[in-house]
Design a protein around this motif. Structure first.
Motif, mmCIF file in Angstrom:
data_model
loop_
_atom_site.group_PDB
_atom_site.id
_atom_site.type_symbol
_atom_site.label_atom_id
_atom_site.label_comp_id
_atom_site.label_asym_id
_atom_site.label_seq_id
_atom_site.Cartn_x
_atom_site.Cartn_y
_atom_site.Cartn_z
ATOM 1 N N ASN A 270 12.692 10.264 8.563
ATOM 2 C CA ASN A 270 12.137 11.093 7.500
ATOM 3 C C ASN A 270 10.772 10.531 7.090
ATOM 4 N N TYR A 271 9.834 10.529 8.037
ATOM 5 C CA TYR A 271 8.448 10.101 7.810
ATOM 6 C C TYR A 271 8.376 8.709 7.166
ATOM 7 N N PRO A 272 8.909 7.693 7.843
ATOM 8 C CA PRO A 272 9.004 6.349 7.244
ATOM 9 C C PRO A 272 7.660 5.682 6.983
ATOM 10 N N TYR A 273 6.607 6.031 7.739
ATOM 11 C CA TYR A 273 5.327 5.360 7.538
ATOM 12 C C TYR A 273 4.573 5.858 6.304
ATOM 13 N N PHE A 274 5.157 6.789 5.575
ATOM 14 C CA PHE A 274 4.590 7.210 4.295
ATOM 15 C C PHE A 274 5.405 6.626 3.133
ATOM 16 N N SER A 275 6.134 5.550 3.401
ATOM 17 C CA SER A 275 6.941 4.910 2.370
ATOM 18 C C SER A 275 6.075 4.043 1.465
ATOM 19 N N ILE A 338 12.664 -11.166 8.455
ATOM 20 C CA ILE A 338 11.393 -10.845 7.795
ATOM 21 C C ILE A 338 11.550 -9.631 6.885
ATOM 22 N N ASN A 339 12.236 -8.625 7.350
ATOM 23 C CA ASN A 339 12.462 -7.443 6.520
ATOM 24 C C ASN A 339 13.329 -7.762 5.308
ATOM 25 N N ALA A 340 14.262 -8.713 5.460
ATOM 26 C CA ALA A 340 15.065 -9.139 4.314
ATOM 27 C C ALA A 340 14.180 -9.803 3.265
ATOM 28 N N VAL A 341 13.238 -10.643 3.729
ATOM 29 C CA VAL A 341 12.304 -11.294 2.807
ATOM 30 C C VAL A 341 11.445 -10.248 2.095
ATOM 31 N N TYR A 342 10.992 -9.239 2.851
ATOM 32 C CA TYR A 342 10.224 -8.149 2.233
ATOM 33 C C TYR A 342 11.028 -7.476 1.113
ATOM 34 N N PHE A 343 12.349 -7.369 1.337
ATOM 35 C CA PHE A 343 13.205 -6.615 0.421
ATOM 36 C C PHE A 343 13.509 -7.378 -0.868
ATOM 37 N N LEU A 344 13.470 -8.711 -0.815
ATOM 38 C CA LEU A 344 13.913 -9.522 -1.945
ATOM 39 C C LEU A 344 13.171 -9.241 -3.255
ATOM 40 N N SER A 373 0.012 1.428 -1.939
ATOM 41 C CA SER A 373 1.374 0.951 -1.676
ATOM 42 C C SER A 373 1.861 1.410 -0.303
ATOM 43 N N MET A 374 1.497 2.632 0.115
ATOM 44 C CA MET A 374 1.864 3.105 1.452
ATOM 45 C C MET A 374 1.161 2.278 2.523
ATOM 46 N N LEU A 375 -0.115 1.976 2.293
ATOM 47 C CA LEU A 375 -0.886 1.194 3.260
ATOM 48 C C LEU A 375 -0.318 -0.219 3.373
ATOM 49 N N LEU A 376 0.045 -0.826 2.246
ATOM 50 C CA LEU A 376 0.619 -2.174 2.265
ATOM 51 C C LEU A 376 1.962 -2.183 2.984
ATOM 52 N N THR A 377 2.803 -1.197 2.709
ATOM 53 C CA THR A 377 4.107 -1.120 3.373
ATOM 54 C C THR A 377 3.948 -0.955 4.871
ATOM 55 N N PHE A 378 2.996 -0.121 5.277
ATOM 56 C CA PHE A 378 2.747 0.065 6.707
ATOM 57 C C PHE A 378 2.243 -1.231 7.339
ATOM 58 N N ALA A 379 1.358 -1.937 6.653
ATOM 59 C CA ALA A 379 0.819 -3.193 7.187
ATOM 60 C C ALA A 379 1.927 -4.236 7.340
ATOM 61 N N LEU A 380 2.811 -4.335 6.354
ATOM 62 C CA LEU A 380 3.926 -5.272 6.442
ATOM 63 C C LEU A 380 4.861 -4.898 7.594
ATOM 64 N N SER A 381 5.070 -3.600 7.784
ATOM 65 C CA SER A 381 5.909 -3.147 8.901
ATOM 66 C C SER A 381 5.280 -3.510 10.234
ATOM 67 N N CYS A 382 3.969 -3.306 10.355
ATOM 68 C CA CYS A 382 3.269 -3.643 11.599
ATOM 69 C C CYS A 382 3.369 -5.132 11.895
ATOM 70 N N LEU A 383 3.249 -5.958 10.847
ATOM 71 C CA LEU A 383 3.366 -7.408 11.031
ATOM 72 C C LEU A 383 4.754 -7.765 11.552
ATOM 73 N N ALA A 384 5.787 -7.147 10.989
ATOM 74 C CA ALA A 384 7.148 -7.408 11.457
ATOM 75 C C ALA A 384 7.366 -6.893 12.872
ATOM 76 N N TRP A 385 6.739 -5.752 13.202
ATOM 77 C CA TRP A 385 6.903 -5.188 14.546
ATOM 78 C C TRP A 385 6.386 -6.129 15.629
#
Length: 477
Positions: A270-275, A338-344, A373-385
């Protein structure tokens, strides 16, 4: 046989014609045809592993009935744990045995003991993680009396082996799909048209976006030691769109072709990169897997109930197991961590459910914060990827280290058949299309649908021709 192959382009119409014009008298005939088609589809990969699929199907069908008919709790637990143990045992042997054996040998070598572990020379059965989880959820739901056991073996077999979702999901629930399979389907033109639109959009995501991004991502990750910072940043972004186009494209094709057979599958993306934060990202990415772990692992562990450290423990368990589900490599486990750390931070501030709606931008100051906030979330996702894509943890850290310390931002030419600047523009156009249609499952519905589908087909023919017809990434899981 892949969804993006010429063989499948012949297979699907044949099944469709037989389904609606030959086997359309009863739902049993329709289901039996789909089972035969599904087994043929799976055997095109490796017919020898059909026995594993059939055995898993019969095991959960039989144990489900035995659990329901048991008159004592001891008997119910026996059949329940038999199914769980055998299913996870198969998954462990085929997917994780070599990983654990090799990791143990490396650990022993690190403390001075040399060992030569016995490794299995077997291929990972395609889709085993998906159809195993279908069966596990079914048996668990019966054990906890959420559903009744299915006594029709044809219907249950189709639930497990239905070819659109067999090898890469979505991970269906018996509570959702089985009731559909028990009803005779009638052809619905509007539903079929919507299915064709969604299938074509998924195919565009795969062969135009994902395969195109793969060309660049592979070139950059395979030679990251010689790449500058800009190229490494682009490599991470390319892989982010590769895995999104690849997996969400597969899911769209699965949902689309199911509509051709009068069946509605669970939405998986459901369009996750716009989170706007990582919690929203995981509500929108691989939805069927995230919800599976939530319902069958996170909540039974206590979920968000209890003290802070219990919540932290459960959060790490759910993400680490999710990472390990993806593959037998420490890179996947670290990716989950890493995603768990993001979530904390969201967990500690009780803001993990702040964004339950769809993001909106407008001519107001608040839009700057939303976009940021969308740009930061996408950047964090890219780093984890990066850890998800890299062959080893050391390669991932080496990639990130060079990306940070190189500090050279000139464009590097990558020697391949596609031009870098033009493809960046194409990805940017794809993002705009996704944003404009973020409230729909695919962009071809609504006004001017025939014009939009025509442009989509032209794009597919013009740019998809250059696709290398790569396998889907999630086939390896």
């Amino acid at each position: 046989m892949f969804f993006n192959s010429w063989a499948f382009a012949l297979f699907l119409p044949i099944v469709f014609i037989l389904y609606w014009f030959v086997f359309n008298k009863t739902k049993t005939a329709q289901n039996a045809l789909l089972i035969v088609a599904s087994y043929y589809f799976y055997s095109c990969w490796d017919w020898r592993f059909l026995f594993l699929l059939v055995f898993s199907t019969f095991l959960d069908y039989y144990t489900g009935i035995r659990i329901e008919k048991s008159t004592s709790e001891k008997s119910r637990k026996f059949w329940f744990w038999l199914s769980i143990s055998v299913n996870l045992g198969f998954l462990g042997v085929f997917k994780y045995y070599n990983f654990f054996a090799g990791s143990f040998a490396e650990m022993m070598s690190a403390v001075g003991f040399k060992s030569s572990p016995f490794l299995l020379n077997v291929v990972l059965p395609v889709g085993i993680s998906f159809y195993t989880f279908h069966g596990l959820s079914y048996v668990i739901d019966i054990y906890y009396k959420r559903i009744k056991a299915e006594y029709n073996f044809v219907d249950y077999s189709l639930f497990v082996s239905y070819f659109p979702l067999l090898v890469a999901g979505p991970i269906e629930r018996a509570t959702h799909l089985l009731p559909e399979l028990k009803e005779k389907r009638s052809f619905n033109y509007e539903q079929a048209k919507a299915g064709i639109y969604q299938f074509i959009w998924g195919l565009i995501k795969k062969v135009v976006i994902a395969d195109g991004c793969a060309t660049y991502a592979n070139a950059i990750f395979d030679h990251h030691e010689s790449m500058n910072s800009l190229s490494l940043v682009l490599g991470a972004v390319y892989f982010a769109f590769q895995i999104y186009g690849d997996f969400s494209g597969y899911s769209d094709m699965a949902l689309g072709m199911s509509k051709l057979f009068g069946l509605e599958l669970l939405r998986n993306f459901n369009y996750p990169y716009f989170s706007r934060d990582i919690a929203e990202f995981w509500r929108r990415w691989h939805i069927s897997l995230s919800s599976w772990f939530r319902d069958y692992l996170y909540i039974p562990l206590g979920g968000s109930r209890g003290g802070t450290w219990l919540k932290v423990r459960n959060t790490f368990i759910i993400f680490l197991v999710s990472g390990f589900w993806h593959g037998a490599n420490w890179t996947y486990v670290l990716w989950g961590g890493i995603n768990a750390v993001y979530f904390l931070p969201l967990l500690f501030s009780s803001s993990n459910r702040n964004h339950m709606d769809t993001a909106k931008l407008g001519w107001r100051w608040e839009s700057i914060r939303v976009f940021g906030s969308m740009l930061l979330t996408f950047a964090l996702s890219c780093l984890a990827w990066i850890f998800f894509r890299a062959p080893s943890i050391s390669d991932a850290f080496g990639y990130i280290e060079r990306m940070i310390v190189n500090q050279k931002w000139a464009s590097q030419y990558l020697e391949n058949e596609r031009y870098n600047y033009e493809f960046v523009a194409l990805v940017g156009l794809f993002v705009l299309v996704e944003w404009y249609n973020r409230t729909k499952q695919e962009p071809f519905s609504g006004r001017y649908s025939w014009l939009k589908i025509s442009l989509g087909i032209i794009t597919l023919l013009a740019l998809g021709t250059y696709s290398d017809y790569k396998e889907f990434i999630y086939f390896q899981f």
